[in-house]
Structure formats: structure tokens, C-alpha cells
Write a protein that holds these residues in place. Structure first.
Motif, PDB file in Angstrom:
ATOM      1  N   TRP A 120       5.506 -21.487 -32.645  1.00  0.00           N
ATOM      2  CA  TRP A 120       4.790 -20.652 -33.340  1.00  0.00           C
ATOM      3  C   TRP A 120       3.481 -20.432 -32.807  1.00  0.00           C
ATOM      4  O   TRP A 120       2.994 -19.086 -33.399  1.00  0.00           O
ATOM      5  N   ARG A 188       0.954 -17.205 -28.434  1.00  0.00           N
ATOM      6  CA  ARG A 188       1.391 -16.719 -27.019  1.00  0.00           C
ATOM      7  C   ARG A 188       2.682 -16.118 -27.167  1.00  0.00           C
ATOM      8  O   ARG A 188       3.469 -16.694 -27.466  1.00  0.00           O
ATOM      9  N   SER A 189       2.835 -14.833 -26.719  1.00  0.00           N
ATOM     10  CA  SER A 189       4.211 -14.166 -26.468  1.00  0.00           C
ATOM     11  C   SER A 189       4.043 -13.566 -25.147  1.00  0.00           C
ATOM     12  O   SER A 189       3.408 -12.419 -25.159  1.00  0.00           O
TER      13      SER A 189
END
Length: 365
Positions: A120, A188-189
Motif C-alpha cells: 500500500w 505508487r500506482s
């Protein structure tokens, strides 16, 4: 007596065992790293002191941290299971020319934090670079190099902001590049990286005094970068400083182009405000794998109250930086910088123009 064939088989078996042990050791997770940078240069300047402050004189000498701040640190990661880990970092600036600490009052003056890392994101607590400072690595034309001469570092990221008063819980007068007692979340995505930061003021008389809060967002994909950060600071009297920076960069082949804009809006007294803007544009050309040439331009404007009027001043600075890598860890560099002050920003009696030439060596471990 053993035959030569038997002796040879025993030798190969021993070698195989040793190779297997070595491979096993190398495969273990490296949870503790010692790292740092030693940077020294001979510098000749006119119109600037060795600390890069406007002056009327010329100086020649050996200087630490011209291309990058000399520093050392330790960082580590210890797995907890379930894709979670404990992480930490301790980092201290130093003056390689004298062997002294960069900040005699704060030993780990650059970083001092611990936290958790998981799918996450990462949440840490301690002393951190602000989100303004962290964003520069991707969008600054010099990628935060030449830190004491880089207006994005000194002014846009508040390394030496020049504002009256001290904003944020920093422990260093006139500097809000790092924050004490702060929480930092980084996630971070895909191509997006998000940062959320809160710094506790820890001042008597109100929780908001010397507190800070900020957000950052960065998008990076296929050599292109776009992003920035916003951070709000309070001083010990509750006056506010609002700062933001936004920028973009693009790399294609052996060429990188970067540009940014930043602003600070500070409450500096009774119904008085000081505003500063920083604009930058630059390019890096890497003709070989060993060499880089960077040309960067910065323009700084300042509006501040004076005698019931608003005075505008500032400066523009050109920086040419050439680097050659002797190895993965060692590089030689030379730099030329030219500064033109405007409307008396440099102070009474100081030269209207300043320049410097630096030749140095840097080792990273």
C-alpha cells in the motif's frame, strides 16, 4: 595414497561447495547499507563568498559539496512477512575539506526516520526532506546538483529562502528544506507517485505553530515526467508560508529537457507579504555513456514590502556543468556559473555581476 583423479574430484567438490555458499550469501536480502558522497572542488569566484553569498571580493579555495553535498548515511530494510518491512534511514552532511559535520547542532541533519513499507506504500516518521525538495530530483534541470548555487534548491525548495522568520519545525534558521517531527506517506500506482506530509510544530501555545502540511503528485512514463508539490508552513507566531512548485521533464535518447516554476507567498509582518518566484529551463546532453553536459537557466523575482511600497528585485543565473565518469562510482566535473543581480538584490556595495569556475572530483559509495 589418493589417486590424481580422486584428488581432482575432491578439489572440484570443494570449489562447488564454496561457490554454493557464496551464492547463498549473495542471495540473502541486504538489510543494511552504508552509502555516501565525497565531493571536493577547487573554486574561483568573483562577487560571491565561499558560501555563495553576494560579495564585493574574489575568492579561490578548496570547497566541499559543489556538484553534490558531501554526506554519508546508513539505510536498511528488514522483512516482517506478508510483504511488509521495517525501513529506516540516517543521513548526515559533512564538509569533506575539513572533516567537520555540516551542521554542528544536528548530527543526522539530512534524514533521520523509521517506518513501514508494504504494497500500500510507505509510511515513515522522523526528519525528512519536504515534498518540495523531493520533487526536484525529477523536474529540476540540474536534478538537484550544484545545490548551493541552484535556485530551485535554495529558494524554490527553501534551502536558503532568505525570508524573515523561520517557517516549519526545521531546527535550522533560514532553512525549510527538511522538517523535524514529520510523518511522510509515499504511494505508487502505475505511473503515478503520491506524497502526503505533515510536520508537527511542537510549539507551546497552539498545535499549528511551526506546523507544516503538504501534497505532491508525480507522473512518469516513457521518458516523460510531469508533477509538483504544494506545502504550507507556519512559523512560531502562526504566520503562514505557502509554497508550490510544478515542472516537467522529457528524455529522448541522449538528451533531457526540463523546466519548472515555483512560488512562495509568506506572511512576513503586520499586513505585509513577501512573494518569490523561481523559473528554470535547461537541457542535458550525454554524448557518451561516460559524459554529460548540462546547461541550466534560472530566474528569481522577489516582491517585498519596504517603506510603504513594494520593491521588486531578483537575479538570473546560468550554470554550465560538465561531468565525466571515470568509473561507476567516480567522476570528474567542471562548472561555470554566471549571476546577474537585479535592482540591488545583492546588497549595497556588492558587485552587480558574479561568476565562478569550479573543477572537482566526486566519489560515491
Amino acid at each position: 595414497m589418493n589417486s590424481p583423479a580422486s584428488a581432482m574430484r575432491a578439489l572440484f567438490a570443494t570449489f562447488a561447495l564454496m561457490t554454493g555458499v557464496a551464492a547463498s550469501v549473495q542471495a540473502q536480502p541486504k538489510d543494511f547499507t552504508l552509502y555516501g558522497t565525497v565531493d571536493l572542488a577547487v573554486r574561483r569566484s568573483s562577487g560571491l563568498t565561499p558560501e555563495h553569498i553576494p560579495s564585493r571580493a574574489s575568492h579561490t579555495g578548496l570547497t566541499s559539496g559543489v556538484a553534490d553535498t558531501s554526506h554519508w548515511g546508513v539505510r536498511g530494510i528488514s522483512p516482517l512477512g506478508n510483504s511488509q518491512s521495517v525501513v529506516f534511514q540516517l543521513e548526515s552532511g559533512l564538509r569533506a575539506d575539513t572533516g567537520s559535520s555540516e551542521d554542528s547542532g544536528t548530527y543526522f541533519n539530512r534524514s533521520s526516520w523509521i517506518g513501514l513499507q508494504a504494497p500500500w506504500g510507505r509510511l515513515t516518521a522522523g526528519r525528512h526532506d519536504t515534498l518540495l525538495a523531493q520533487s526536484l530530483l525529477s523536474i529540476d534541470p540540474l536534478a538537484r546538483r550544484m545545490p548551493d548555487l541552484n535556485p530551485n534548491v535554495t529558494i524554490a525548495a527553501l534551502g536558503m529562502h532568505g525570508l524573515p522568520g523561520d517557517f516549519g519545525n526545521t531546527g535550522t534558521a533560514g532553512n525549510a528544506y527538511q522538517l523535524n517531527d514529520s510523518l511522510l506517506y509515499t504511494g505508487r500506482s502505475g505511473a503515478y507517485t503520491t506524497g502526503i506530509m505533515y510536520g508537527f510544530g511542537e510549539q507551546a501555545g497552539g498545535h499549528s505553530r511551526s506546523a507544516s502540511a503538504g501534497l505532491s503528485l508525480m507522473w512518469e512514463e516513457d521518458g516523460a515526467t510531469l508533477g509538483g508539490a504544494y506545502q504550507r508552513f507556519k512559523d512560531a507566531d502562526g504566520r503562514a508560508l505557502n509554497a508550490w512548485i510544478i515542472g516537467t521533464a522529457y528524455r529522448s535518447g541522449n538528451v533531457r529537457i526540463a523546466a519548472s516554476a515555483a512560488r512562495q507567498d509568506a506572511d512576513t509582518g503586520a499586513a505585509e507579504r513577501t512573494r518569490q518566484h523561481v523559473y528554470s529551463l535547461g537541457t542535458t546532453w550525454s554524448p557518451t555513456q561516460q559524459s554529460d553536459w548540462t546547461l541550466a537557466y534560472y530566474r528569481v523575482t522577489r516582491e517585498q514590502p519596504f517603506a510603504n511600497t513594494t520593491e521588486k528585485d531578483g537575479f538570473q543565473r546560468f550554470v554550465l556543468l560538465a561531468q565525466y565518469r571515470l568509473s561507476h562510482r567516480t567522476r570528474l566535473y567542471s562548472a561555470f556559473d554566471l549571476t546577474q543581480w537585479r535592482h540591488g538584490y545583492q546588497g549595497l556595495g556588492n558587485k552587480r555581476r558574479a561568476n565562478g569556475i569550479s573543477v572537482g572530483m566526486q566519489y560515491r559509495f
